[in-house]
Design a protein around this motif. Structure first.
Motif, PDB file in Angstrom:
ATOM      1  N   ALA A   1      -1.398 -53.647  -5.056  1.00 31.78           N
ATOM      2  CA  ALA A   1      -2.570 -53.874  -5.877  1.00 31.78           C
ATOM      3  C   ALA A   1      -2.790 -55.366  -6.080  1.00 31.78           C
ATOM      4  O   ALA A   1      -1.859 -56.164  -6.027  1.00 31.78           O
ATOM      5  CB  ALA A   1      -2.397 -53.184  -7.229  1.00 31.78           C
ATOM      6  N   ALA A   2      -4.032 -55.719  -6.321  1.00 34.69           N
ATOM      7  CA  ALA A   2      -4.385 -57.082  -6.698  1.00 34.69           C
ATOM      8  C   ALA A   2      -5.266 -57.010  -7.938  1.00 34.69           C
ATOM      9  O   ALA A   2      -5.798 -55.938  -8.271  1.00 34.69           O
ATOM     10  CB  ALA A   2      -5.123 -57.778  -5.552  1.00 34.69           C
ATOM     11  N   PHE A   3      -5.400 -58.141  -8.621  1.00 35.70           N
ATOM     12  CA  PHE A   3      -6.122 -58.135  -9.890  1.00 35.70           C
ATOM     13  C   PHE A   3      -7.047 -59.332  -9.981  1.00 35.70           C
ATOM     14  O   PHE A   3      -6.650 -60.465  -9.674  1.00 35.70           O
ATOM     15  CB  PHE A   3      -5.133 -58.159 -11.051  1.00 35.70           C
ATOM     16  N   ALA A   4      -8.271 -59.066 -10.405  1.00 31.12           N
ATOM     17  CA  ALA A   4      -9.223 -60.146 -10.697  1.00 31.12           C
ATOM     18  C   ALA A   4      -9.334 -60.244 -12.213  1.00 31.12           C
ATOM     19  O   ALA A   4      -9.755 -59.293 -12.878  1.00 31.12           O
ATOM     20  CB  ALA A   4     -10.585 -59.839 -10.086  1.00 31.12           C
ATOM     21  N   ILE A   5      -8.920 -61.374 -12.743  1.00 27.93           N
ATOM     22  CA  ILE A   5      -8.797 -61.551 -14.183  1.00 27.93           C
ATOM     23  C   ILE A   5      -9.860 -62.530 -14.656  1.00 27.93           C
ATOM     24  O   ILE A   5      -9.878 -63.691 -14.237  1.00 27.93           O
ATOM     25  CB  ILE A   5      -7.401 -62.098 -14.526  1.00 27.93           C
ATOM     26  N   CYS A   6     -10.738 -62.070 -15.539  1.00 27.70           N
ATOM     27  CA  CYS A   6     -11.775 -62.947 -16.075  1.00 27.70           C
ATOM     28  C   CYS A   6     -11.215 -63.765 -17.229  1.00 27.70           C
ATOM     29  O   CYS A   6     -10.709 -63.210 -18.204  1.00 27.70           O
ATOM     30  CB  CYS A   6     -12.981 -62.145 -16.550  1.00 27.70           C
ATOM     31  N   GLU A   7     -11.350 -65.081 -17.102  1.00 27.46           N
ATOM     32  CA  GLU A   7     -10.787 -65.956 -18.126  1.00 27.46           C
ATOM     33  C   GLU A   7     -11.717 -66.107 -19.326  1.00 27.46           C
ATOM     34  O   GLU A   7     -11.331 -66.690 -20.338  1.00 27.46           O
ATOM     35  CB  GLU A   7     -10.467 -67.331 -17.504  1.00 27.46           C
ATOM     36  N   LYS A   8     -12.929 -65.581 -19.207  1.00 25.31           N
ATOM     37  CA  LYS A   8     -13.857 -65.622 -20.336  1.00 25.31           C
ATOM     38  C   LYS A   8     -13.655 -64.414 -21.242  1.00 25.31           C
ATOM     39  O   LYS A   8     -13.431 -64.559 -22.435  1.00 25.31           O
ATOM     40  CB  LYS A   8     -15.309 -65.643 -19.838  1.00 25.31           C
TER      41      LYS A   8
ATOM     42  N   THR B   1       2.592 -59.995  -5.373  1.00 18.04           N
ATOM     43  CA  THR B   1       1.842 -60.296  -6.590  1.00 18.04           C
ATOM     44  C   THR B   1       0.596 -61.069  -6.187  1.00 18.04           C
ATOM     45  O   THR B   1       0.715 -62.166  -5.618  1.00 18.04           O
ATOM     46  CB  THR B   1       2.688 -61.159  -7.539  1.00 18.04           C
ATOM     47  N   ILE B   2      -0.576 -60.498  -6.432  1.00 18.16           N
ATOM     48  CA  ILE B   2      -1.834 -61.182  -6.143  1.00 18.16           C
ATOM     49  C   ILE B   2      -2.700 -61.116  -7.398  1.00 18.16           C
ATOM     50  O   ILE B   2      -3.106 -60.029  -7.826  1.00 18.16           O
ATOM     51  CB  ILE B   2      -2.578 -60.526  -4.965  1.00 18.16           C
TER      52      ILE B   2
END
Lengths: 135, 135
Positions: B83-90, B121-122
Motif C-alpha cells: 500500500a501507499a498513502f497520499a497524506i494531505c498536510e492541510k 513504505t511509500i
DNA sequence: CTGTTTATGTTATGTTGTAACACAGATAGC
DNA sequence: GCTATCTGTGTTACAACATAACATAAACAG
C-alpha cells in the motif's frame, strides 16, 4: 569539491553534517548529540535545529521508519530527484538510490487525483545481498 | 462480510480496530488509548500490543511519517500488494492506494541488487485536491 | 491435569521531539 | 553611529511516542 561545501554552513550545522558524513550511515538525533558533547553540544535542540536546515538544504535525509538521519550520498544533493532507501534489517546498512521511474508513476497518480505532491518517502526494508549470502 | 471479520480478534484487538475504523483516518496510539479509557484501557502497551497484531494481520497500516495508524481501506487486506498513502498536510486526510506499477519497478531494483525485499513504505506528502481548490 | 502458548494488566522507564524564553552576532537602513 | 530585524545559539523544561520487566489469567494440546 562537492556542491555541499559551496554552502556556508554555520558551526553547528557543520558539526552535525560532519558527524553524519563520518558515520557513513544513519544516526539518530540523540546519537549525534552524544558524538558532539565534546564539541560543546548540550541539548537536543542544537542537533534538531541543525538537522532541520540540513534537510532543507537537501544535504541530509530523514529516514522516517528509523527515526534517524543520513547524509545524502550524492555529491550535489540540491535539486536531484526524490530519493529512496533500501534498509537492511540485519546489518543496518542503508543504500540510497533514485528510482525516477517509480517516482514518475507515483507522480502520475497524484496528478490524476489533483493531489499536489510536495515530498515523497520511499523506504524499503529487507535483507541486503551480503546478509542474504551470509545468513 | 469483509474478510477482516473472518479472523477472531481478541477483545482488545477488536476495540482498537473499531476505534480506527470509526475514526476513518489516522490516529496515534495515545489518541486510541484516550478513546478506549472508558472501555478499561489504562496503559499504552494495551494499545501497542493490539496494533502489533493488527498490523501483522494486514488490517492496520502504520504511517511512519506521522507516527500514526490507520485501518486498511480494503475490504480484504490480507495478501494484497503493498500500500501507499497520499497524506494531505492541510486537512490531514489520508488516501490509501496500491501503486502496483511503481512497486514493481522498486522490486526490480531490489532484485537487481540482491536485496531481499520484505516491506515497502511509500508515503506522499502534499495537498489534496479539495485543499488545493479552497486554498 | 499439567505444560505451553497467547493475551492481558500494571508500573516504571527509555527514546524521540518541541515550547518558551533569553542572548549574541550580522547586517541593512536611517 | 545607532537601532531594527533576522538568523543562529544556549538552556530549561516538557510533550509525545514506545518498550522493558514482571505478574496474572485464559486457551488448549498432549
Amino acid at each position: 569539491m562537492s556542491a555541499h561545501a559551496h554552502r556556508e554552513l554555520t558551526k553547528n550545522q557543520a558539526l552535525v553534517f560532519g558527524s553524519l558524513s563520518d558515520a557513513g550511515g544513519p544516526l539518530t538525533a540523540y546519537a549525534i548529540l552524544d558524538l558532539l558533547r565534546e564539541d560543546g553540544f548540550r541539548a537536543p535542540l542544537q542537533v534538531y535545529r541543525a538537522l532541520d536546515k540540513l534537510v532543507e538544504f537537501g544535504m541530509v535525509h530523514r529516514l522516517e521508519s528509523l527515526n534517524a538521519f543520513v547524509a545524502c550520498s550524492h555529491k550535489d544533493c540540491t535539486g536531484h530527484g526524490s530519493a529512496a532507501f533500501a534498509i537492511c534489517e540485519k546489518c543496518g546498512d542503508v543504500r540510497e538510490f533514485t528510482p525516477d521511474d517509480a517516482v514518475g508513476l507515483l507522480k502520475n497518480w497524484t496528478e490524476s487525483q489533483g493531489f499536489a505532491l510536495a515530498r515523497t518517502t520511499i523506504e524499503l526494508r529487507g535483507t541486503c545481498k551480503g546478509c542474504v549470502a551470509s545468513g
